[in-house]
Structures are given as structure tokens and as C-alpha cells.
Design a protein around this motif. Sequence first.
Motif, PDB file in Angstrom:
ATOM      1  N   ASP A   1     -52.008  29.979  10.009  1.00 36.09           N
ATOM      2  CA  ASP A   1     -50.706  29.356   9.731  1.00 36.09           C
ATOM      3  C   ASP A   1     -50.333  29.506   8.262  1.00 36.09           C
ATOM      4  OD1 ASP A   1     -50.404  28.612  12.328  1.00 36.09           O
ATOM      5  OD2 ASP A   1     -51.038  26.522  12.045  1.00 36.09           O
ATOM      6  N   GLY A   2     -51.288  29.296   7.370  1.00 38.78           N
ATOM      7  CA  GLY A   2     -51.014  29.400   5.936  1.00 38.78           C
ATOM      8  C   GLY A   2     -50.561  30.803   5.563  1.00 38.78           C
ATOM      9  N   VAL A   3     -51.275  31.803   6.056  1.00 33.08           N
ATOM     10  CA  VAL A   3     -50.929  33.192   5.720  1.00 33.08           C
ATOM     11  C   VAL A   3     -49.557  33.542   6.314  1.00 33.08           C
ATOM     12  CG1 VAL A   3     -51.613  35.612   6.012  1.00 33.08           C
ATOM     13  CG2 VAL A   3     -53.354  33.882   5.509  1.00 33.08           C
ATOM     14  N   ALA A   4     -49.302  33.109   7.543  1.00 34.96           N
ATOM     15  CA  ALA A   4     -48.013  33.413   8.195  1.00 34.96           C
ATOM     16  C   ALA A   4     -46.861  32.721   7.462  1.00 34.96           C
ATOM     17  CB  ALA A   4     -48.055  32.976   9.658  1.00 34.96           C
ATOM     18  N   GLN A   5     -47.068  31.484   7.046  1.00 32.32           N
ATOM     19  CA  GLN A   5     -45.998  30.773   6.312  1.00 32.32           C
ATOM     20  C   GLN A   5     -45.661  31.501   5.028  1.00 32.32           C
ATOM     21  OE1 GLN A   5     -46.842  26.566   5.585  1.00 32.32           O
ATOM     22  NE2 GLN A   5     -47.371  26.293   7.750  1.00 32.32           N
ATOM     23  N   PHE A   6     -46.684  31.954   4.335  1.00 32.96           N
ATOM     24  CA  PHE A   6     -46.433  32.694   3.092  1.00 32.96           C
ATOM     25  C   PHE A   6     -45.686  34.002   3.394  1.00 32.96           C
ATOM     26  CE2 PHE A   6     -47.519  35.993   0.060  1.00 32.96           C
ATOM     27  CZ  PHE A   6     -46.923  35.435  -1.060  1.00 32.96           C
ATOM     28  N   ALA A   7     -46.137  34.721   4.428  1.00 29.29           N
ATOM     29  CA  ALA A   7     -45.515  36.008   4.764  1.00 29.29           C
ATOM     30  C   ALA A   7     -44.042  35.810   5.131  1.00 29.29           C
ATOM     31  CB  ALA A   7     -46.263  36.662   5.920  1.00 29.29           C
ATOM     32  N   ASP A   8     -43.732  34.725   5.807  1.00 27.36           N
ATOM     33  CA  ASP A   8     -42.345  34.465   6.217  1.00 27.36           C
ATOM     34  C   ASP A   8     -41.420  34.323   5.002  1.00 27.36           C
ATOM     35  OD1 ASP A   8     -42.860  34.672   8.907  1.00 27.36           O
ATOM     36  OD2 ASP A   8     -43.214  32.512   9.194  1.00 27.36           O
ATOM     37  N   GLU A   9     -41.956  33.924   3.847  1.00 25.08           N
ATOM     38  CA  GLU A   9     -41.122  33.776   2.640  1.00 25.08           C
ATOM     39  C   GLU A   9     -40.544  35.113   2.196  1.00 25.08           C
ATOM     40  OE1 GLU A   9     -43.152  31.783  -0.563  1.00 25.08           O
ATOM     41  OE2 GLU A   9     -43.137  29.867   0.518  1.00 25.08           O
ATOM     42  N   THR A  10     -41.307  36.210   2.392  1.00 24.53           N
ATOM     43  CA  THR A  10     -40.805  37.522   1.967  1.00 24.53           C
ATOM     44  C   THR A  10     -40.364  38.371   3.153  1.00 24.53           C
ATOM     45  OG1 THR A  10     -43.109  38.269   2.006  1.00 24.53           O
ATOM     46  CG2 THR A  10     -42.171  37.756  -0.154  1.00 24.53           C
ATOM     47  N   GLY A  11     -40.700  37.945   4.343  1.00 21.67           N
ATOM     48  CA  GLY A  11     -40.340  38.712   5.540  1.00 21.67           C
ATOM     49  C   GLY A  11     -41.217  39.938   5.764  1.00 21.67           C
ATOM     50  N   TRP A  12     -42.293  40.050   5.007  1.00 23.95           N
ATOM     51  CA  TRP A  12     -43.186  41.208   5.199  1.00 23.95           C
ATOM     52  C   TRP A  12     -44.280  40.877   6.214  1.00 23.95           C
ATOM     53  CZ3 TRP A  12     -44.027  41.977  -0.776  1.00 23.95           C
ATOM     54  CH2 TRP A  12     -42.858  42.536  -1.315  1.00 23.95           C
ATOM     55  N   ASP A  13     -44.727  41.928   6.925  1.00 24.45           N
ATOM     56  CA  ASP A  13     -45.776  41.749   7.927  1.00 24.45           C
ATOM     57  C   ASP A  13     -47.147  41.539   7.287  1.00 24.45           C
ATOM     58  OD1 ASP A  13     -44.125  42.101  10.024  1.00 24.45           O
ATOM     59  OD2 ASP A  13     -44.849  44.098  10.590  1.00 24.45           O
ATOM     60  N   VAL A  14     -47.996  40.904   8.066  1.00 25.99           N
ATOM     61  CA  VAL A  14     -49.410  40.808   7.705  1.00 25.99           C
ATOM     62  C   VAL A  14     -50.181  41.675   8.694  1.00 25.99           C
ATOM     63  CG1 VAL A  14     -51.388  39.278   7.442  1.00 25.99           C
ATOM     64  CG2 VAL A  14     -49.065  38.397   7.032  1.00 25.99           C
ATOM     65  N   VAL A  15     -50.991  42.608   8.181  1.00 30.81           N
ATOM     66  CA  VAL A  15     -51.825  43.429   9.057  1.00 30.81           C
ATOM     67  C   VAL A  15     -53.241  42.862   9.045  1.00 30.81           C
ATOM     68  CG1 VAL A  15     -52.721  45.749   9.507  1.00 30.81           C
ATOM     69  CG2 VAL A  15     -50.436  45.447   8.545  1.00 30.81           C
ATOM     70  N   TYR A  16     -53.749  42.585  10.229  1.00 31.57           N
ATOM     71  CA  TYR A  16     -55.069  41.943  10.352  1.00 31.57           C
ATOM     72  C   TYR A  16     -55.968  42.811  11.227  1.00 31.57           C
ATOM     73  CZ  TYR A  16     -58.345  38.065  11.607  1.00 31.57           C
ATOM     74  OH  TYR A  16     -59.446  37.262  11.823  1.00 31.57           O
ATOM     75  N   PRO A  17     -56.764  43.718  10.600  1.00 35.72           N
ATOM     76  CA  PRO A  17     -57.758  44.483  11.370  1.00 35.72           C
ATOM     77  C   PRO A  17     -58.861  43.505  11.776  1.00 35.72           C
ATOM     78  CG  PRO A  17     -57.376  45.444   9.177  1.00 35.72           C
ATOM     79  CD  PRO A  17     -56.810  44.065   9.176  1.00 35.72           C
ATOM     80  N   ILE A  18     -58.956  43.267  13.051  1.00 33.65           N
ATOM     81  CA  ILE A  18     -59.718  42.086  13.460  1.00 33.65           C
ATOM     82  C   ILE A  18     -61.173  42.393  13.823  1.00 33.65           C
ATOM     83  CG2 ILE A  18     -58.854  42.126  15.851  1.00 33.65           C
ATOM     84  CD1 ILE A  18     -58.733  38.926  15.374  1.00 33.65           C
ATOM     85  N   HIS A  19     -62.061  41.652  13.214  1.00 37.07           N
ATOM     86  CA  HIS A  19     -63.508  41.730  13.470  1.00 37.07           C
ATOM     87  C   HIS A  19     -63.769  41.168  14.872  1.00 37.07           C
ATOM     88  CE1 HIS A  19     -67.743  40.583  13.011  1.00 37.07           C
ATOM     89  NE2 HIS A  19     -67.805  41.274  11.887  1.00 37.07           N
ATOM     90  N   PRO A  20     -64.724  41.765  15.614  1.00 41.14           N
ATOM     91  CA  PRO A  20     -64.958  41.281  16.989  1.00 41.14           C
ATOM     92  C   PRO A  20     -65.315  39.801  17.083  1.00 41.14           C
ATOM     93  CG  PRO A  20     -66.555  43.001  16.384  1.00 41.14           C
ATOM     94  CD  PRO A  20     -65.531  42.946  15.304  1.00 41.14           C
ATOM     95  N   ARG A  21     -66.002  39.265  16.091  1.00 40.10           N
ATOM     96  CA  ARG A  21     -66.302  37.821  16.146  1.00 40.10           C
ATOM     97  C   ARG A  21     -64.999  37.017  16.201  1.00 40.10           C
ATOM     98  NH1 ARG A  21     -69.965  33.623  14.486  1.00 40.10           N
ATOM     99  NH2 ARG A  21     -71.547  35.019  13.689  1.00 40.10           N
ATOM    100  N   ALA A  22     -64.034  37.408  15.346  1.00 35.51           N
ATOM    101  CA  ALA A  22     -62.763  36.683  15.282  1.00 35.51           C
ATOM    102  C   ALA A  22     -61.950  36.904  16.578  1.00 35.51           C
ATOM    103  CB  ALA A  22     -61.974  37.140  14.062  1.00 35.51           C
ATOM    104  N   GLN A  23     -61.954  38.132  17.064  1.00 37.52           N
ATOM    105  CA  GLN A  23     -61.231  38.415  18.321  1.00 37.52           C
ATOM    106  C   GLN A  23     -61.819  37.576  19.466  1.00 37.52           C
ATOM    107  OE1 GLN A  23     -58.431  40.763  18.951  1.00 37.52           O
ATOM    108  NE2 GLN A  23     -58.480  39.241  20.600  1.00 37.52           N
ATOM    109  N   ASN A  24     -63.141  37.489  19.517  1.00 35.41           N
ATOM    110  CA  ASN A  24     -63.786  36.676  20.560  1.00 35.41           C
ATOM    111  C   ASN A  24     -63.360  35.220  20.473  1.00 35.41           C
ATOM    112  OD1 ASN A  24     -65.141  38.906  21.403  1.00 35.41           O
ATOM    113  ND2 ASN A  24     -67.092  38.389  20.418  1.00 35.41           N
ATOM    114  N   ARG A  25     -63.233  34.716  19.257  1.00 33.03           N
ATOM    115  CA  ARG A  25     -62.828  33.315  19.073  1.00 33.03           C
ATOM    116  C   ARG A  25     -61.376  33.106  19.491  1.00 33.03           C
ATOM    117  NH1 ARG A  25     -66.284  30.285  20.028  1.00 33.03           N
ATOM    118  NH2 ARG A  25     -67.023  32.154  20.995  1.00 33.03           N
ATOM    119  N   ILE A  26     -60.518  34.055  19.142  1.00 35.45           N
ATOM    120  CA  ILE A  26     -59.105  33.948  19.545  1.00 35.45           C
ATOM    121  C   ILE A  26     -59.011  33.884  21.072  1.00 35.45           C
ATOM    122  CG2 ILE A  26     -56.934  35.260  19.689  1.00 35.45           C
ATOM    123  CD1 ILE A  26     -57.333  36.045  16.797  1.00 35.45           C
ATOM    124  N   ASP A  27     -59.784  34.743  21.729  1.00 34.29           N
ATOM    125  CA  ASP A  27     -59.772  34.750  23.199  1.00 34.29           C
ATOM    126  C   ASP A  27     -60.322  33.430  23.746  1.00 34.29           C
ATOM    127  OD1 ASP A  27     -58.850  37.304  22.915  1.00 34.29           O
ATOM    128  OD2 ASP A  27     -60.762  38.286  23.383  1.00 34.29           O
TER     129      ASP A  27
END
Length: 367
Positions: free
Chosen positions: A220-246
Motif C-alpha cells: 500500500d505504501g509503495v502504491a500510494q507513493f507511485a500514484d502521486e506521479t502516476g508511474w508504474d511500479v515493476v515488481y519482479p516477484i520472488h517465489p516466497r512472496a508469490q506463494n504468500r500472495i496466493d
Amino acid sequence: TNVVIVLGTRPEIIKFAPVIRECIDREVPFTLVHTGQHYSPDLDEVFFDQLELPAPDVHLGVGSDSHGKQTAAMLEGVEEVLFDVEPDVVLVQGDTNSTLAGALAAAKLNIEVGHIEAGLRSFDREMPEETNRVVVDHIADYLFTPTSETREYLEREGLSDRIFVTGNTVVDAAHQYADVAAEKSTVLDELGLEPGEFYLLTAHRAENVDQLDRFSSLLDGVAQFADETGWDVVYPIHPRAQNRIDAFDLEVPDAIRLVEPLDFLDFLRLESTAALAFTDSGGVQEETCILGTPCVTLRYTTERPETVYVGANCLAGLDPVDIVDAGRQMLGKRPDWDVPFGDGRAAERILDLLTAPTSPTAGTIPA
Ligand code: UD1
Ligand code: UDP
């Protein structure tokens, strides 16, 4: 000098690459042992291919498990190799369970241990990596430490007689590959990104992604900051993090684009051209500092305080308000800092020391 090199994860492959190359160039005999801690092709094979490393001589195929089971399996596997090879020295790098297992197996057999990237301290014993670093430093015979800060930590722990300040081999790797990345990588086109108009995010630390409230606060923090400039955030995701998201069924904010883990050249290209990097990775804090990209670290402590001292990095923690503040503070910062991790000749110094005709005397190695 007959060397055994033990590695097992993505950052170890990258940071060992210059050392392996140096062994090959000098015809120093070595046996390369892969624990198998990382095994997904995009965390493992892709780096052997791209960095043109020889295939491991021994692959232990340990894989993922609890800390105890994983480390125990590696310990047993490395010991077998050491009985067989009887090396003069075992080299390990960093702070992973593979690092710990390699060092412990050797120390128990009274074989000398060289710890590359010794002396780092977050002073947070809840991190599994902190336990690994402290133990490995105290059982190693050669502490190849990157900076004067890390040397001081080791001195305070009574280890002065085995410290060698060499710089960090990550500088060697970044220097060797950043230009090749600029020339060869097409990742910006593939992802439709303009240099300087996107943010890079990596987050994989157990203490951040294994807890739902922490992980979602960070995103949320990173997305809120990105929304201020309208630029995308690219997140090459580590499998541990992907597993947690799922597992958490976590909804990732729209501003954050998940992509598969990238190879080294593509990742270096993104690190060099991002407006800002947000990360909880150790290697990314170092590489952004080296490449001149400001960094916001999504943690409360860092074992790379040098990056903060020189002005390349800011410790934001996980609260969205603090992440947005840190982003504003770091965005557009001129990269006029000095790189504190050495001059790109760390691997050369390490090999000079290991192959010296008489036992080297501890102390700072002159540039
Ligand atoms: C490990 C290191 C960490 C380092 C990171 C580099 C330890 C304690 N942690 O964390 O310090 O920063 O590597 O990336 O040694 N998985 C896969 N494929 C793989 C490897 C892992 O899918 O090739 C998944 C598995 O679900 C596994 C999880 O990721 O359970 C965690 O893997 P593990 O090796 O235990 O720790 P990392 O988080 O990768
Ligand atoms: N890296 C990469 N592709 C990615 C993410 C990271 O090549 O998609 C590289 C990065 O350049 C750095 C290393 O992996 O050299 C960092 O590894 P990681 O963040 O997994 O571990 P840490 O440094 O935190 O131990």
C-alpha cells in the motif's frame, strides 16, 4: 590451494561469479558445490547461463524445508564432499542457510573457512540471516569484509586476527555486467517502460512477506507513493512472496505490476534506469548505490548502513505514511555519493590472499 565453493541461492551465485572467474583465470583448482536451496530455473540456472559459470561439480538437491531440516540436509551433503575432496579451504558467501551449512561442515572437520561478505550486522536477531552471519563469522578463518564499518563490527567481536578488507564482490559483478546490460537488455521495451519514469520494487524477506499485515502495508505504501506521479511500479516477484500472495489471497494494488523474476542483465537494466527502487533485499541496496539509483528500504534495520551514510538509501520501515515520505525525500536525488563497497577488485584480492605463499597477515589490503 585446493578450494571448495559452497553456494545455493540467487545472490550467492551472483556474488560468487567474480570469484569463480578469478579461480578459472588463475587455474586454481576448485570444486563447486550447489546445495539446491534455490532450484527454480529463474532463481538458479538462468544465472549460471548468463554469467557463464561452470555447472556445479556436485549438486546436493536439498530444496525447500524448515530451517532445521534444510540446514541439516546441506550439512550432511557438504560433509560428504569434504571427506572426498579434502580441500585446503572452503569458501562461503553471505548469510543464507547454505552459507551456514558450508561453513559449519568445514569448521567441524578443521578445514579452513573463508567467509566472503563477512561482518555485516543488522543487530536484529529475529532475522534468520543475522544468526547465520554471526555464527559463520565466528567459525571462519578468513573474514573477507567489504568496508571499514564491517571491519569495526568484527573487531568489537574480538575477531581482529582474521579480518581482510577486500570490498564486496557485488561491485565486481555490477561493473562487469552493467554495460553489457545497457547494450543487450531489451527489458524496457518489453515492459513498455521509459527510463526514469517507473519504480522498481523487490520484497521477499520472511519477516515482511510472511505476515499479511506487514506485506499489505508495504504494498500500500509503495502504491500510494507511485500514484502521486502516476508511474508504474515493476515488481519482479520472488517465489516466497508469490506463494504468500496466493495463500493470503492478497489483492495487489493496481499501481504495482507483478512480473516473473528477471535474469541479471534485465534486472541490472531496471535498477540502473528506475527513478527509485523500493526494496527489502540486501543486494539491491548495494547495487542501486553502485549504479546511482536512489533507494528506499522497506525495513526498520539494515546491515548495509553505509548506503544510508552516503545518502543513497533511506530506511523507511513498513508504515505507508513513512514509505511515501521516504519516496518524496529520495526521488530526484543526485547520485553524487561515493560507493562504499570497494573498487570492483574484491575477487582479485580474495584470490591473492588465498594463494599467498605464506599465511597472510590480517589487516587492510591496500588498494
Ligand atoms: C533465501 C535466504 C535469504 C536470501 C534469499 C535470496 C535463508 C534463511 N534465506 O530466502 O537470506 O535473501 O534466499 O533470494 O537462507 N522457493 C521456490 N523456488 C526456489 C526456492 C524457493 O519456489 O528455487 C520458494 C519455496 O516455497 C520456499 C520459499 O520460496 O519454501 C523460501 O525459500 P528459502 O530458500 O527457504 O528462502 P528464501 O526466502 O528464498
Ligand atoms: N536479482 C535478479 N533478478 C531479480 C531480482 C534480483 O537478478 O528479479 C538479483 C539482484 O541483482 C541482486 C540479487 O538478485 O544481485 C539479490 O538477490 P535477493 O534480493 O534474492 O537476495 P538478498 O540480496 O536480499 O539476499
